[in-house]
Design a protein around this motif. Structure first.
Motif, PDB file in Angstrom:
ATOM      1  N   PHE A  32       0.902  -1.284  -0.192  1.00  0.00           N
ATOM      2  CA  PHE A  32      -0.049  -0.021  -0.066  1.00  0.00           C
ATOM      3  C   PHE A  32       0.943   1.329   0.038  1.00  0.00           C
ATOM      4  O   PHE A  32       0.632   2.094  -0.644  1.00  0.00           O
ATOM      5  CB  PHE A  32      -0.930  -0.166   1.138  1.00  0.00           C
ATOM      6  CG  PHE A  32      -1.826   1.167   1.303  1.00  0.00           C
ATOM      7  CD1 PHE A  32      -3.072   1.238   0.732  1.00  0.00           C
ATOM      8  CD2 PHE A  32      -1.668   2.246   2.142  1.00  0.00           C
ATOM      9  CE1 PHE A  32      -3.976   2.324   0.867  1.00  0.00           C
ATOM     10  CE2 PHE A  32      -2.200   3.252   2.252  1.00  0.00           C
ATOM     11  CZ  PHE A  32      -3.592   3.480   1.397  1.00  0.00           C
ATOM     12  N   GLY A  63      -2.413   2.971   9.488  1.00  0.00           N
ATOM     13  CA  GLY A  63      -2.065   1.448   9.686  1.00  0.00           C
ATOM     14  C   GLY A  63      -1.012   1.143  10.588  1.00  0.00           C
ATOM     15  O   GLY A  63      -0.758   0.406  11.632  1.00  0.00           O
ATOM     16  N   THR A  98      -5.678  -7.192   2.814  1.00  0.00           N
ATOM     17  CA  THR A  98      -4.740  -6.887   1.812  1.00  0.00           C
ATOM     18  C   THR A  98      -5.549  -7.213   0.449  1.00  0.00           C
ATOM     19  O   THR A  98      -5.694  -6.300  -0.562  1.00  0.00           O
ATOM     20  CB  THR A  98      -3.500  -7.502   1.768  1.00  0.00           C
ATOM     21  OG1 THR A  98      -2.808  -7.375   2.943  1.00  0.00           O
ATOM     22  CG2 THR A  98      -2.637  -6.993   0.411  1.00  0.00           C
ATOM     23  N   ARG A 122      -7.162  -0.691   6.054  1.00  0.00           N
ATOM     24  CA  ARG A 122      -5.608  -0.497   6.471  1.00  0.00           C
ATOM     25  C   ARG A 122      -5.465  -0.462   7.910  1.00  0.00           C
ATOM     26  O   ARG A 122      -4.909  -0.847   8.516  1.00  0.00           O
ATOM     27  CB  ARG A 122      -5.565   1.130   6.070  1.00  0.00           C
ATOM     28  CG  ARG A 122      -3.976   1.587   6.336  1.00  0.00           C
ATOM     29  CD  ARG A 122      -2.940   0.714   5.784  1.00  0.00           C
ATOM     30  NE  ARG A 122      -1.570   1.127   5.802  1.00  0.00           N
ATOM     31  CZ  ARG A 122      -0.595   0.564   5.609  1.00  0.00           C
ATOM     32  NH1 ARG A 122      -0.748  -0.488   4.914  1.00  0.00           N
ATOM     33  NH2 ARG A 122       0.763   0.779   5.830  1.00  0.00           N
ATOM     34  N   GLN A 125      -5.200  -4.358   8.598  1.00  0.00           N
ATOM     35  CA  GLN A 125      -3.773  -4.595   8.376  1.00  0.00           C
ATOM     36  C   GLN A 125      -2.759  -4.015   9.540  1.00  0.00           C
ATOM     37  O   GLN A 125      -1.969  -4.859   9.935  1.00  0.00           O
ATOM     38  CB  GLN A 125      -3.299  -3.705   6.935  1.00  0.00           C
ATOM     39  CG  GLN A 125      -3.634  -4.540   5.819  1.00  0.00           C
ATOM     40  CD  GLN A 125      -2.965  -3.735   4.591  1.00  0.00           C
ATOM     41  OE1 GLN A 125      -2.917  -2.483   4.471  1.00  0.00           O
ATOM     42  NE2 GLN A 125      -2.488  -4.373   3.463  1.00  0.00           N
TER      43      GLN A 125
END
Length: 532
Positions: A32, A63, A98, A122, A125
């Motif tokens: 990302f 994140g 993801t 995010r 993640q």
């Protein structure tokens, strides 16, 4: 730790399985950030330009911010249920989030819902990564001989940089082999996210074959496990003191050195130096490969001389050399310092475009109602550098104002000599990363007892890296942009507003140098028993 012959024989299988999963999680997390320049145009209005890019960096940082919360959730799971169970769950969570980013609708398709969904994924993640690293590092460390803990855990340390390298490699493959520029920027950018699903299945297969950590099994069998590792980690004053020391004396500085040398360097290449997208990645990738073996070198050396002073030295050297390094980087693409070819040095590309502005235009300098003629020019320089420059000729709507002309650099592809110079300058920064990051896993696991090790080491690691370190690209880019037109002592000291963003990592690294030198007491090569 008493290491059996059998565990010595199996250590490489344990490292391979742990590292493969951690590598894939870092790939998932970094893909990302590596695509931030393109993602900003997909999930935010195109006309926002640099503002959209800064918003994307803010989403990147979110994140990182939630990583400490993942450390708490999965750290507790790892200390109560087991190390293996926790990092199996984090792997599945990361892979699912993801892949989902790769199928999100764009801003043009879903409006504000698009960046909101992106933000939510995010966050997932970040939670997953917050639980991953502590589990993998603890798991490997608890299988290692005491005298070689730095060496063996340093293999886990390579996975973050290799994950970034893998993300860049996949992006370049997609961009140069599978898609042309237009197709990649319209939808081909999704493919690296989709690939995560295959990688996660492979890693899951490896990790399911692992058994639980022997120290954890011994602890549980003896009834010494913690029923509330959060309370035992942070309500206990002695242990809380260790957490604070680990954060301020090691991981905060280590985090900013890491993210300055890799992520801010990439953002600086692409958005400040305007280096062409593919070439910016071609600069970063070999620099990572050149420096990566030094993770192992510093980890092994820390088994002989200790972890503390290697980490402090890396922070100190970085904070005193970043400014000249970034000045040297900028000179490689600074067109004002290059010599234009006298023959065929400038050529026009395509036909000029003319439009009447409907809103003020900061790029061309025009106002509402002004007529702007935009011409794309290619300029070639004697060192092999090629630049695309957009020339704006503005005819004001107000007859009292004079016409104006402005040129803006759209893209720079540097020649061979500046290219290799940039590779070496980035590699030098990654070398600093290897100094601070190679020994950090061994340093952290040695600070805390087995029954709360996963929880206790994960929190300072992820605050230092996720909050302090992860903030670097966003904070540095924002500071440099926000103060671009201002002067003052600090701007003069840094050599211009373009370099002002370095103030943030320099300050944090300085805190770690001072705090670490006076307050950190390490236990390198000490047995990882249940009590200190």
């Amino acid at each position: 730790m008493s290491t059996t012959i059998e565990s010595r024989q199996n250590i490489w299988k344990i490292i391979a399985a742990s590292s493969a999963g951690t590598l894939i999680e870092w790939y998932d997390f970094y893909i990302f950030a590596s695509l931030a320049a393109i993602v900003s145009s997909q999930f935010f209005p195109a006309e926002e330009g640099i503002v959209g890019f800064i918003k994307t960096l803010a989403v990147v940082w979110i994140g990182f911010v939630v990583r400490p919360f993942g450390a708490l959730v999965f750290g507790r799971m790892g200390d109560v249920v087991g190390r293996k169970h926790a990092f199996l769950v984090t792997l599945l969570l990361m892979g699912g989030a993801t892949f989902a980013i790769g199928i999100l609708p764009t801003y043009a398709q879903a409006g504000l819902m698009s960046p909101m969904l992106l933000l939510g994924l995010r966050v997932l993640q970040g939670l997953a990564l917050g639980g991953e690293y502590g589990g993998a590092a603890t798991y490997v460390a608890e299988h290692c001989p005491d005298q070689r803990r730095g060496f063996y855990t340093s293999w886990i340390q390579t996975t973050a940089t290799l994950g970034l390298f893998m993300s860049l490699g996949v992006i370049l493959f997609c961009r140069t082999v599978l898609f042309d520029k237009e197709s990649f920027e319209s939808w081909g950018w999704r493919v690296p996210f989709w690939l995560s699903l295959l990688l996660v299945v492979f890693s899951l297969f490896l990790r399911l074959r692992l058994s639980e950590s022997p120290l954890f099994q011994k602890m549980k069998a003896s009834g010494k496990g913690s029923t509330n590792p959060l309370r035992d980690s942070f309500a206990n004053p002695a242990n809380l003191r260790l957490v604070i020391i680990a954060l301020l004396g090691a991981t905060a500085g280590q985090g900013v050195v890491w993210y300055t040398g890799q992520f801010y360097a990439l953002a600086f290449l692409q958005k400040t130096m305007m280096i062409e997208f593919k070439q910016s990645n071609y600069i970063i990738a070999p620099a990572l490969l050149l420096a990566t073996p030094f993770f192992i070198f510093w980890g092994a050396l820390s088994d002989r001389i200790g972890r503390k002073w290697i980490i402090i030295a890396g922070c100190a050297i970085a904070m005193f050399t970043w400014v000249p390094i970034y000045h040297a980087m900028y000179r490689q693409a600074n067109l004002a310092e290059k010599t234009l070819l006298t023959t065929g040095g400038t050529s026009q590309i395509g036909e000029p475009t003319r439009k009447v502005l409907e809103r003020p235009d900061n790029v061309s300098g025009g106002n509402i109602g002004d007529t702007v003629l935009a011409t794309t020019l290619q300029r070639r320089f004697t060192d092999g550098t090629v630049a695309l420059v957009t020339k704006y000729d503005v005819q004001p709507n107000d007859p009292a104002l004079k016409p104006l002309s402005k040129e803006v650099v759209a893209e720079v592809t540097v020649g061979d000599t500046p290219y290799y110079t940039l590779v070496l300058l980035i590699a030098l920064q990654v070398f600093y990363v290897t100094m601070v990051y190679g020994p950090i896993a061994a340093f952290l696991v040695e600070l805390f007892p087995t029954n709360i090790r996963y929880t206790s080491m994960s929190l300072p690691y992820h605050i230092g890296n996720g909050v302090f370190g992860g903030l670097v690209p966003f904070a540095a880019t924002w500071i440099s942009t926000a103060f671009a037109s201002q002067g003052g002592f600090l701007v003069d000291l840094m050599g211009g507003p373009k370099f002002l963003g370095l103030v943030y990592p320099i300050l944090i690294a300085g805190v770690t140098v001072i705090f670490g030198a006076f307050f950190v007491t390490e236990r390198f090569r000490a047995p990882l028993d249940d009590t200190h």
